[in-house]
Design a protein around this motif. Sequence first.
Motif, PDB file in Angstrom:
ATOM      1  N   GLU A  14       0.846  -1.353   0.013  1.00 42.79           N
ATOM      2  CA  GLU A  14      -0.093   0.208  -0.005  1.00 42.79           C
ATOM      3  C   GLU A  14       0.761   1.261  -0.045  1.00 42.79           C
ATOM      4  O   GLU A  14       0.490   2.305  -0.581  1.00 42.79           O
ATOM      5  CB  GLU A  14      -1.044  -0.011   1.067  1.00 42.79           C
ATOM      6  CG  GLU A  14      -2.115  -0.907   1.231  1.00 42.79           C
ATOM      7  CD  GLU A  14      -1.289  -2.413   1.610  1.00 42.79           C
ATOM      8  OE1 GLU A  14      -0.468  -2.663   2.140  1.00 42.79           O
ATOM      9  OE2 GLU A  14      -2.271  -3.677   1.181  1.00 42.79           O
ATOM     10  N   ARG A  15       1.903   1.111   0.877  1.00 40.06           N
ATOM     11  CA  ARG A  15       2.646   2.286   0.986  1.00 40.06           C
ATOM     12  C   ARG A  15       3.493   2.579  -0.598  1.00 40.06           C
ATOM     13  O   ARG A  15       3.690   3.538  -1.085  1.00 40.06           O
ATOM     14  CB  ARG A  15       3.804   2.200   1.931  1.00 40.06           C
ATOM     15  CG  ARG A  15       3.060   2.368   3.319  1.00 40.06           C
ATOM     16  CD  ARG A  15       4.005   2.419   4.540  1.00 40.06           C
ATOM     17  NE  ARG A  15       4.806   3.805   4.601  1.00 40.06           N
ATOM     18  CZ  ARG A  15       5.742   3.871   5.089  1.00 40.06           C
ATOM     19  NH1 ARG A  15       6.777   2.997   5.219  1.00 40.06           N
ATOM     20  NH2 ARG A  15       6.308   5.243   4.983  1.00 40.06           N
ATOM     21  N   ILE A  16       3.895   1.387  -1.114  1.00 37.25           N
ATOM     22  CA  ILE A  16       4.434   1.556  -2.332  1.00 37.25           C
ATOM     23  C   ILE A  16       3.782   2.085  -3.403  1.00 37.25           C
ATOM     24  O   ILE A  16       4.137   3.089  -4.311  1.00 37.25           O
ATOM     25  CB  ILE A  16       4.973   0.042  -2.860  1.00 37.25           C
ATOM     26  CG1 ILE A  16       6.147  -0.523  -2.177  1.00 37.25           C
ATOM     27  CG2 ILE A  16       5.472   0.186  -4.479  1.00 37.25           C
ATOM     28  CD1 ILE A  16       7.618   0.632  -2.280  1.00 37.25           C
ATOM     29  N   ILE A  17       2.325   1.652  -3.212  1.00 30.75           N
ATOM     30  CA  ILE A  17       1.631   2.317  -4.234  1.00 30.75           C
ATOM     31  C   ILE A  17       1.202   3.879  -4.006  1.00 30.75           C
ATOM     32  O   ILE A  17       1.182   4.599  -5.149  1.00 30.75           O
ATOM     33  CB  ILE A  17       0.072   1.392  -4.311  1.00 30.75           C
ATOM     34  CG1 ILE A  17       0.099   0.088  -4.781  1.00 30.75           C
ATOM     35  CG2 ILE A  17      -1.056   2.148  -5.088  1.00 30.75           C
ATOM     36  CD1 ILE A  17      -0.969  -0.844  -4.732  1.00 30.75           C
ATOM     37  N   ASN A  38       4.605  12.974   1.903  1.00 30.94           N
ATOM     38  CA  ASN A  38       3.662  12.115   1.973  1.00 30.94           C
ATOM     39  C   ASN A  38       3.925  11.002   3.154  1.00 30.94           C
ATOM     40  O   ASN A  38       3.436   9.812   3.300  1.00 30.94           O
ATOM     41  CB  ASN A  38       3.377  11.287   0.864  1.00 30.94           C
ATOM     42  CG  ASN A  38       2.398  12.358  -0.156  1.00 30.94           C
ATOM     43  OD1 ASN A  38       1.466  12.279   0.255  1.00 30.94           O
ATOM     44  ND2 ASN A  38       2.776  12.651  -1.346  1.00 30.94           N
ATOM     45  N   GLY A  39       4.612  11.328   4.102  1.00 28.15           N
ATOM     46  CA  GLY A  39       4.943  10.436   5.181  1.00 28.15           C
ATOM     47  C   GLY A  39       6.084   9.338   5.150  1.00 28.15           C
ATOM     48  O   GLY A  39       6.360   8.396   5.944  1.00 28.15           O
ATOM     49  N   ILE A  95       9.670  -4.814  -2.302  1.00 27.16           N
ATOM     50  CA  ILE A  95       8.185  -4.704  -2.318  1.00 27.16           C
ATOM     51  C   ILE A  95       7.806  -4.083  -3.502  1.00 27.16           C
ATOM     52  O   ILE A  95       6.760  -4.558  -4.075  1.00 27.16           O
ATOM     53  CB  ILE A  95       7.713  -4.146  -0.923  1.00 27.16           C
ATOM     54  CG1 ILE A  95       8.320  -4.904   0.035  1.00 27.16           C
ATOM     55  CG2 ILE A  95       6.404  -3.830  -1.024  1.00 27.16           C
ATOM     56  CD1 ILE A  95       8.187  -4.313   1.589  1.00 27.16           C
ATOM     57  N   GLY A  96       8.630  -3.244  -4.081  1.00 29.88           N
ATOM     58  CA  GLY A  96       8.100  -2.543  -5.223  1.00 29.88           C
ATOM     59  C   GLY A  96       8.124  -3.582  -6.535  1.00 29.88           C
ATOM     60  O   GLY A  96       7.198  -3.513  -7.168  1.00 29.88           O
ATOM     61  N   LEU A  97       9.128  -4.360  -6.341  1.00 34.62           N
ATOM     62  CA  LEU A  97       9.127  -5.655  -7.364  1.00 34.62           C
ATOM     63  C   LEU A  97       7.726  -6.430  -7.343  1.00 34.62           C
ATOM     64  O   LEU A  97       7.241  -6.918  -8.581  1.00 34.62           O
ATOM     65  CB  LEU A  97      10.288  -6.218  -7.450  1.00 34.62           C
ATOM     66  CG  LEU A  97      10.585  -7.402  -8.215  1.00 34.62           C
ATOM     67  CD1 LEU A  97      10.534  -6.880  -9.858  1.00 34.62           C
ATOM     68  CD2 LEU A  97      11.916  -8.182  -8.098  1.00 34.62           C
TER      69      LEU A  97
END
Length: 157
Positions: A14-17, A38-39, A95-97
């Motif tokens: 969710e954070r990656i998105i 954005n945190g 996690i992006g992958l």
Amino acid sequence: MAFWHKQAKRMTSERIIQAAETLAGTPLDQQIKAVKENGFSEGEAHRLVALLPLAFSRPMLEELGIKHFVPVVTAVARDGTPIEAMLMRQPEYAIGLRVARNHRRKSILELDVYNSVAGGSSDTHAVSNALNAGASVVGATIASSLVGPDIAEHLIR
């Protein structure tokens, strides 16, 4: 006496998105600031800007026939020292992958967001140039280097 430390948030899909959506809508020279707003922490912001395009480009490049990706990324520290870091040790990349592969199967991102981030990868540009020149990339190997004076200090080694 108790000391309260700001707990770093765990990197999640969710954070990656969220980061991808921010990157896609922000000019390159303002991305680190926008991601931090954005945190995300300073280190996360630098790694997201440098590594998320690489992660998002991998599934596309695999579909084009690239077979091997060097698991180490290189960068140069401010003092000129070369730095190497394992890509899969970088949570933003790993996690992006996973998010990018999931997107290629299930379209979990807005297409323009995915294309914008993946298209920002120097690997994508290199492969595109090779294909435009008539070269075959089937079975090729890609090694990645990160450019910029700040990224080396934020890589997890």
